[in-house]
Design a protein around this motif. Structure first.
Motif, PDB file in Angstrom:
ATOM      1  N   VAL A 186     -34.188 -48.435 -18.842  1.00 26.07           N
ATOM      2  CA  VAL A 186     -35.582 -48.721 -19.188  1.00 26.07           C
ATOM      3  C   VAL A 186     -36.443 -48.416 -17.811  1.00 26.07           C
ATOM      4  O   VAL A 186     -36.250 -48.883 -16.816  1.00 26.07           O
ATOM      5  CB  VAL A 186     -35.867 -50.203 -19.431  1.00 26.07           C
ATOM      6  N   LEU A 238     -37.115 -46.529 -23.119  1.00 29.10           N
ATOM      7  CA  LEU A 238     -37.273 -47.813 -23.681  1.00 29.10           C
ATOM      8  C   LEU A 238     -37.099 -47.817 -25.077  1.00 29.10           C
ATOM      9  O   LEU A 238     -36.432 -48.467 -25.987  1.00 29.10           O
ATOM     10  CB  LEU A 238     -38.500 -48.421 -23.289  1.00 29.10           C
ATOM     11  N   LYS A 254     -32.094 -51.192 -16.316  1.00 29.05           N
ATOM     12  CA  LYS A 254     -33.411 -50.724 -16.001  1.00 29.05           C
ATOM     13  C   LYS A 254     -33.102 -49.566 -14.844  1.00 29.05           C
ATOM     14  O   LYS A 254     -32.126 -49.280 -14.591  1.00 29.05           O
ATOM     15  CB  LYS A 254     -34.493 -51.787 -15.296  1.00 29.05           C
ATOM     16  N   ASP A 276     -40.042 -53.657 -15.684  1.00 29.53           N
ATOM     17  CA  ASP A 276     -39.024 -52.740 -16.504  1.00 29.53           C
ATOM     18  C   ASP A 276     -37.992 -53.912 -17.059  1.00 29.53           C
ATOM     19  O   ASP A 276     -37.539 -53.794 -18.036  1.00 29.53           O
ATOM     20  CB  ASP A 276     -38.231 -51.849 -15.551  1.00 29.53           C
ATOM     21  N   PHE A 301     -36.998 -54.770 -20.814  1.00 33.83           N
ATOM     22  CA  PHE A 301     -35.635 -54.596 -21.445  1.00 33.83           C
ATOM     23  C   PHE A 301     -35.243 -55.929 -21.927  1.00 33.83           C
ATOM     24  O   PHE A 301     -34.768 -55.942 -23.098  1.00 33.83           O
ATOM     25  CB  PHE A 301     -34.727 -54.443 -20.055  1.00 33.83           C
ATOM     26  N   GLY A 334     -30.035 -44.642 -23.319  1.00 35.41           N
ATOM     27  CA  GLY A 334     -31.252 -44.316 -22.797  1.00 35.41           C
ATOM     28  C   GLY A 334     -31.518 -42.779 -22.678  1.00 35.41           C
ATOM     29  O   GLY A 334     -30.850 -42.116 -23.608  1.00 35.41           O
TER      30      GLY A 334
END
Length: 243
Positions: A6, A12, A38, A49, A53, A207
């Motif tokens: 993230v 995200l 993150k 961040d 998360f 991600g």
């Protein structure tokens, strides 16, 4: 689920979509996040961040009463105070939900590419009366592993891990989950001498950071597990879910 990253690119929204997919059906009892939750931010941006998360995790898992735990990754090694503030201890042991204490979940700190002394000490004290599922960020160097060698612990550090676990506990380690390499990999038998029942996994990325894309997709996803207790004996079946 690991390597959500993230704070990087579109991570995200990808992480949020994958987590929603992971728990949309079935009876899910626990969610493991395997580090690099993150990306590489520090200071106030790291706080932002980590909050983002955690807000996604609690927003999706909370209404379904699904607990979660996160391990610490290499991108979080220099923001440990914030990690602990938002995601809890960097290593520890707890009852695996839904197992009446018969299965323990152990998460370890190897964020800088080696295990902390406290993590190794925790392993030496595992009790053979329980089963274990273990998570850490960096993959171990097990037999046949095919991921990027720069994203795998060296042989000495891997041996340090395996030797720390008492001989009478080794058949009680159901699975070891690792991350960091942004790919899927599994070895389901004989990952190290004495670990005859232990499954080993490297998780796909959850991600947008360094997802290796080709004509078949990007390898994003997670593992879905079914943990079964039958007459006191535990077994685990794992399925990779790519999306």
């Amino acid at each position: 689920m690991g390597d959500s990253h993230v704070g990087f690119g579109n991570s995200l929204s990808i992480y949020k979509r994958l987590l929603q997919q992971a728990v949309k059906s079935g009876r899910k009892s626990f969610c493991i996040f395997g580090g690099d939750n993150k990306h590489g931010s520090t200071g106030t941006q790291a706080t932002t961040d980590y909050k983002a998360f955690k807000n996604v995790a609690t927003g999706i898992l909370g209404p379904k009463h699904i607990p979660f735990k996160a391990s610490i990754g290499n991108w979080e090694d220099n923001t440990r105070a914030q990690f602990k503030q938002y995601l809890g201890d960097v290593m520890g042991k707890m009852d695996f939900p839904g197992t009446q204490g018969k299965v323990k979940y152990v998460w370890l700190d190897n964020a800088p590419g080696k295990f902390s002394f406290a993590s190794i000490d925790l392993l030496t004290k595992l009790d053979p009366n329980f089963y274990y599922i273990i998570d850490c960020h960096w993959p171990l160097k097990v037999n046949g592993i095919t991921v990027d060698p720069s994203h795998v612990l060296d042989a000495q550090e891997t041996a340090h891990f395996f030797h720390a676990i008492p001989a009478n506990v080794r058949d009680k380690v159901l699975a070891i989950f690792t991350h960091h390499a942004h790919t899927f990999y599994q070895n389901l038998s004989h990952i190290s001498p004495g670990f005859n029942e232990t499954q080993f996994y490297v998780c796909g990325c959850s991600g947008d950071y360094e997802c290796k894309c080709d004509t078949t997709g990007c390898g994003r996803g997670y593992y879905e597990g079914v943990l079964t207790l039958n007459n006191g004996k535990a077994s685990l079946k794992i399925t990779p879910v790519e999306s």
